[in-house]
Design an enzyme around this catalytic site. Sequence first.
Site, PDB file in Angstrom:
ATOM      1  N   ASN A 224       2.710  -5.522  -2.908  1.00 39.41           N
ATOM      2  CA  ASN A 224       1.080  -5.937  -2.719  1.00 39.41           C
ATOM      3  C   ASN A 224       0.198  -4.669  -2.516  1.00 39.41           C
ATOM      4  O   ASN A 224       0.567  -3.631  -1.845  1.00 39.41           O
ATOM      5  CB  ASN A 224       0.863  -6.947  -1.387  1.00 39.41           C
ATOM      6  N   GLU A 225      -0.858  -4.725  -3.252  1.00 40.52           N
ATOM      7  CA  GLU A 225      -1.792  -3.469  -3.223  1.00 40.52           C
ATOM      8  C   GLU A 225      -1.019  -2.238  -3.353  1.00 40.52           C
ATOM      9  O   GLU A 225      -1.336  -1.174  -2.535  1.00 40.52           O
ATOM     10  CB  GLU A 225      -2.837  -3.664  -2.104  1.00 40.52           C
ATOM     11  N   ILE A 226      -0.075  -2.123  -4.177  1.00 39.60           N
ATOM     12  CA  ILE A 226       0.795  -0.863  -4.072  1.00 39.60           C
ATOM     13  C   ILE A 226       0.311   0.363  -4.410  1.00 39.60           C
ATOM     14  O   ILE A 226       0.827   1.445  -3.818  1.00 39.60           O
ATOM     15  CB  ILE A 226       2.066  -1.224  -4.834  1.00 39.60           C
TER      16      ILE A 226
ATOM     17  N   ARG B 287       0.801  -1.152  -0.062  1.00 32.02           N
ATOM     18  CA  ARG B 287      -0.250  -0.032   0.065  1.00 32.02           C
ATOM     19  C   ARG B 287       0.915   1.240   0.043  1.00 32.02           C
ATOM     20  O   ARG B 287       2.068   1.364  -0.002  1.00 32.02           O
ATOM     21  CB  ARG B 287      -0.914   0.031   1.057  1.00 32.02           C
TER      22      ARG B 287
END
Length: 816
Positions: free
Chosen positions: A416-418, A380
Amino acid sequence: MKLLATIGLGIACLVLQATESNRLAALEGPLVRTMINLNEGWQYSENNTADLAAINQETHWEAIDLPHTWNQWDAMDAAPGYRRDASWYQKDITVPEAADGARYHLYFEGANITTDVYVNGTRAGGHVGGYVGFEVDITDQVKPAEKNTVTIRVDNSYNPNVIPSQKADFFIYGGITRDLWLKVLPVTHIAHVAVATPEVSADRATTEVRVQLNQKNGRGKKAKVRCQLMDASGRVVAEEQMRVRKLPEDGLITLPAITQPALWSPDSPNLYTLKTQLLEGEQVVDEQVSTVGYRWFRFEPYGAFYLNGERLLLRGTHRHEEHAGYGAAMPNALHVADIRLMKEMGVNFLRLGHYPQDPEVYRACNEMGIIVWDELPWCRGGLGEAEWQANTERLLREQINQNINHPSILFWSLGNEIYWLPDFEGGDDESAMNAYLTKLNTIAHTMDPYRQTAIRKYYAGADLVDVFSPSIWSGWYAGVYTNYGNTLKKNQQKYKQFLHMEYGGSSHVGRHTENPITGTGSVNEDDWAEVANQVNVKNIAKGGDWTETYIVDLFDYHLSVSETLPGFAGNAQWAFKDFGTPLRPQNAIPYVNQKGLVDRAGKPKDAFYVYKSYWGKEPFAYIESHTWTHRRGPKGKLRNIAVFSNCDEVELLHDGKALGRKTRDITQAPACGLNWDVNFKEGANKLVARAYKDGNLIATDEMTVSYDYQQPGDPDRVHLEHKSLDNGNLLVEATMRDKNGLRVYDYEQELYFTLDGQGELLKHYGTPTRSNIIQMANGYAAIELTPAEFGRAIIEARNQDFKGSYLVIDFSTARK
């Protein structure tokens, strides 16, 4: 002093365990690489000053051992937030003196997030970023054979320039959260060894070794590097040596190819040992030992995964690095226990979410045969600016450099879910993110051309890495679980190399329902009504009941799909163990993500046995459910009982009466056809499951269900009682009762436990019996109490609607 042999970070060396006083004698004879564990005997202070002089005047120190985190308890308490600040550690050590000199390095397996190291009042170095190991050279600051004061400041304060983002769905534990070592090295030594296996087949394997030396040009003309590859029996199967002055700039040494290598795989995790030695003439000056595994892998385009030329369905899960009562500061035995329990369940694939983990985890995966997806902590927060980018690039290099010798790793995940919840203005700009992701992908492939890169849930960059996972949460965050098969097929056709990371849902231990949400998203609200009242649940994550019953059905269906879908490469369930998160204060156990197959202390939930029935090899049987021993319903109402087993056939008995033997069939549901309709009598009902393989009884399970024909009324009071546990504690049990004393099974509100008097309530563990704030499960909640030797305890259980329920325990009689 005690000498132990150990292997760490793919490197074997001599380990010298210090005595309690930490006084070490001078090393006799030629200096050999030595590692001294420094975990014991530290002083700790939460004074957050950045001034070393001020901390040296500190008088309030707490004695602790490493690993350590100051968020061990406050992550799970009722107060919002957790301590994000700086703390200090201090310890006096006496380092051994070597006749021909030595280099002294402090090696941290991990500290979160920013670390500054001082020795004898002088800053020796530091590190920015958690989750990777790092070294600080303290040679210029220490005085051999004298007392040296080591003072370390660690800071996990908010810092948007360091990954992971503060918006990630897990705690960023502060402290020296992994082991700490003193490395005593020869003046000239091997700085790093990187092993690659560029060509592997069943007939032949090649090995490349890249060796970095400290003070390479300081050796004599006879100095050389020797590499010896040994099989499991210790026999040298390949050897090569090279003069140091002829060593190429990249340190490459190519070993002779070996024939018919023993291949590494989940079923046969064969490992070789590589000794890399620095010699002066024929005298060994330094040595490192690395683990080598030979394997090759590929994906069929838009299809299956192959390991060593054979199709392998990746059967995976995920892991966060924390445990009840420890936070992230887990001892090695708990790391190994997690991996061993996964292996028992049948896991062959593990995604480390969302950061590199303790060296013990990789070592266990190497030895037990679990394929690893190792993930950069870009979780994130979007794309940062120059400082953020420099830190992120450096941390990727450090991660690959540290973990490159682990044969279990096949994938370097870049995040992940950057794109989500950007921390910087414009941080979700896709063109800028794609340019930076491309840069990271190039770094990974340059440093390691023999593994693949991956990313999850960043659709704009799906084609920029080798392997992609979209977000699919059928039956939890979106849709119903019976959509899973069609959704997989669509994504399989869309992404050339497709693995599905993350699926599942939350389950609160002990919460069950006679009318679970179905695969169409419907539920019968009233089991006692003459006419069924079907309603639809649109968002199960928010509107569902978080029962173990529903999650068992969801996983049972998902597994029936993934185990039979043609050409499917594999997936990984989220997550193996419940873990803490600051983003979920209103969960059934506050601040705990309850999507685990085991609770935060590693105790299996029902869902664990669903997976074991599909994947596990050790024969077993499990009646669903051992956490559902009190049930109710109208007289004559048949209840379907499932038995999860990996055996050929199972027979169920009810109160000694055989209900028939059934054959396991993966195409049947639930429980692969191993389910029976049971007509419970009022009172106690004994169930026995007998599992057979090749006609032989091989496993059994049994449980007793207390069944009630009466429908309870409205909740009226909380009833408290206690019982003794095998660990010497007492279990305080609370049940919601109606005015007639019947248990109200559908009561699910929070209950708050408090204690006055003696003894101690075990709280802030984030587990079903060690949390003082917890939602009731089928009208039941419990908490453990450590008794005192004398006196009494007064326990109260209350919430906003029900007050004044007390239990008085006299410890002089409680254990009788």
